[in-house]
Design an enzyme around this catalytic site. Structure first.
Site, PDB file in Angstrom:
ATOM      1  N   ARG A  76       0.537  -1.396  -0.148  1.00  0.00           N
ATOM      2  CA  ARG A  76      -0.156  -0.245  -0.026  1.00  0.00           C
ATOM      3  C   ARG A  76       0.602   1.961  -0.357  1.00  0.00           C
ATOM      4  O   ARG A  76       0.250   1.956   0.391  1.00  0.00           O
ATOM      5  CB  ARG A  76      -0.899  -0.662   1.160  1.00  0.00           C
ATOM      6  CG  ARG A  76      -2.056  -1.267   1.279  1.00  0.00           C
ATOM      7  CD  ARG A  76      -2.884  -1.023  -0.334  1.00  0.00           C
ATOM      8  NE  ARG A  76      -4.096  -2.379  -0.070  1.00  0.00           N
ATOM      9  CZ  ARG A  76      -3.402  -3.342  -0.630  1.00  0.00           C
ATOM     10  NH1 ARG A  76      -2.436  -3.150  -1.444  1.00  0.00           N
ATOM     11  NH2 ARG A  76      -4.128  -4.128  -0.273  1.00  0.00           N
ATOM     12  N   SER A  82     -11.219   1.301   3.131  1.00  0.00           N
ATOM     13  CA  SER A  82     -10.485   0.821   4.532  1.00  0.00           C
ATOM     14  C   SER A  82      -9.382   1.750   4.803  1.00  0.00           C
ATOM     15  O   SER A  82      -8.451   2.666   4.431  1.00  0.00           O
ATOM     16  CB  SER A  82      -9.849  -0.774   3.772  1.00  0.00           C
ATOM     17  OG  SER A  82      -9.938  -1.668   3.353  1.00  0.00           O
ATOM     18  N   GLU A 112      -5.138   4.102   6.382  1.00  0.00           N
ATOM     19  CA  GLU A 112      -4.797   4.320   4.603  1.00  0.00           C
ATOM     20  C   GLU A 112      -5.056   5.351   3.971  1.00  0.00           C
ATOM     21  O   GLU A 112      -3.824   5.897   3.013  1.00  0.00           O
ATOM     22  CB  GLU A 112      -5.082   3.100   4.316  1.00  0.00           C
ATOM     23  CG  GLU A 112      -4.975   2.672   2.502  1.00  0.00           C
ATOM     24  CD  GLU A 112      -5.281   1.507   2.672  1.00  0.00           C
ATOM     25  OE1 GLU A 112      -5.595   1.657   0.901  1.00  0.00           O
ATOM     26  OE2 GLU A 112      -5.555   0.477   3.320  1.00  0.00           O
TER      27      GLU A 112
END
Length: 351
Positions: free
Chosen positions: A161, A238, A343
């Protein structure tokens, strides 16, 4: 070049999937790559703070907004061979087009909101596939030397990520080029939940349209496909990444988890660079935060379908959202000694 300065367009809540965020001082729209480069170059010369916004699906903006100019990346389209796509192109529309053309590689990334140019920055991934596995190169405007150049995938420092582009505003992605298979089949299915849905074994390749249909069904069941009438989709996807625990620390963490939830608990864990990846959703639920767990005044909550999504139930503020995020983060840390990290990009706000 066009500049829009009406109050409605300046409100960042109109440009994020969370529907949160205060006003920007100025707002400009770049509909071509040349305009995008020209806007950013001019603003840099003026010393103006710049916030680049695509689909706003991975963005949390503070209630005070942004004291500078927002550049909305509205470039669209893709090449005749489907492999190169403009940064401002709606991501899922592009993925659908590659699938319809029988090209494999992006089908597991169906249904993800946002624009194509954001995908390499975040190394977007889902259902066993990451952008880094299929990316060939990007076209980038480097704000430091004010040059446009092609950057191959192996120079982007991809990890879980993240990439060298994340957390910095030194480059502007202009277009993205992918390696796509032309035999009508997907990449090997790597994700157990998706394999079960498809009724295939891990490692099998499947017609791309079947994979896209299955992924969209799974995402809808988790409130992860945008729907203006469904508040579970008023989110940034998320909110926390799955934590990667270094190998040396894993026994301590697993022992602490066993003390809390019982030694017989099957803790989901997966190989990862630098350690072992744990499931953030699993930790959140076992720390006492179930689906639909409310935040301040019920104006925000965990999604009723997926504990990793923090959602705006209507009338919320960014402060409300961050209060809930802190509660979840601190609760997991207190119970299991594992720190969850956000995130989305946080602008003019912090946890």
């Amino acid at each position: 070049m066009s500049t829009v300065e009406t109050v409605g367009r300046n409100s960042l809540r109109e440009h994020t999937t969370l529907r949160l965020g205060g006003p920007a001082r100025r707002f400009v729209v770049a509909e071509t790559t040349d305009d995008l480069v020209a806007h950013v170059r001019k603003l840099d010369e003026e010393g103006e703070p710049v916030l680049l916004v695509g689909g706003g699906s991975n963005l949390v903006v503070g209630d005070a907004g942004f004291d500078g100019t927002v550049v909305s990346i509205a470039t669209t389209g893709w090449s005749d061979d489907f492999r190169t796509v403009a940064a401002g192109q709606d991501w899922d529309t592009y993925v659908a087009a590659t699938v319809a053309a029988g090209l494999g590689g992006l089908e597991c990334l169906s249904g993800i909101p946002g624009r194509a140019g954001a995908t390499p920055i975040q190394n977007v991934g889902a259902y066993g596939c990451e952008i880094s596995q299929v990316l060939e190169s990007i076209e980038l405007y480097d704000r430091r030397d004010r040059e446009v150049r092609t950057v191959p995938a192996d120079e982007l420092g991809f990890a879980y990520r993240t990439s060298v582009l994340k957390g910095t505003d030194s480059g502007v992605v202009l277009s993205v080029r992918f390696r796509l298979a032309d035999d009508g089949l997907s990449v090997p299915v790597r994700y157990a939940e998706l394999a079960r849905r498809l009724g295939v074994d891990i490692g099998e390749r499947v017609p791309v349209a079947r994979v896209r249909e299955a992924v969209l069904a799974l995402r809808r069941g988790k409130g992860m496909v945008l729907d203006p009438d469904d508040h579970d989709t008023w989110s940034a996807g998320s909110f926390f990444t799955n934590p990667v625990v270094p190998e040396a620390e894993l026994p301590r963490v697993l022992e602490r988890i066993a003390d809390v939830v019982g030694a017989e608990a099957a803790v989901p864990k997966y190989p990862a660079d630098g350690g072992v990846k744990l499931s953030a959703a699993w930790l959140i639920e076992r720390a006492g935060f179930g689906k639909g767990h409310p935040g301040p005044g019920g104006r925000v909550s965990l999604s009723t379908k997926h504990t990793l999504a923090l959602t705006n139930r209507g009338g919320a503020t960014t402060a409300d959202l961050l209060a809930l995020a802190r509660q979840v983060r601190d609760g997991v840390l207190e119970r299991f000694g594992v720190e969850l990290r956000p995130e989305p990009l946080l602008v003019n706000c912090e946890l």
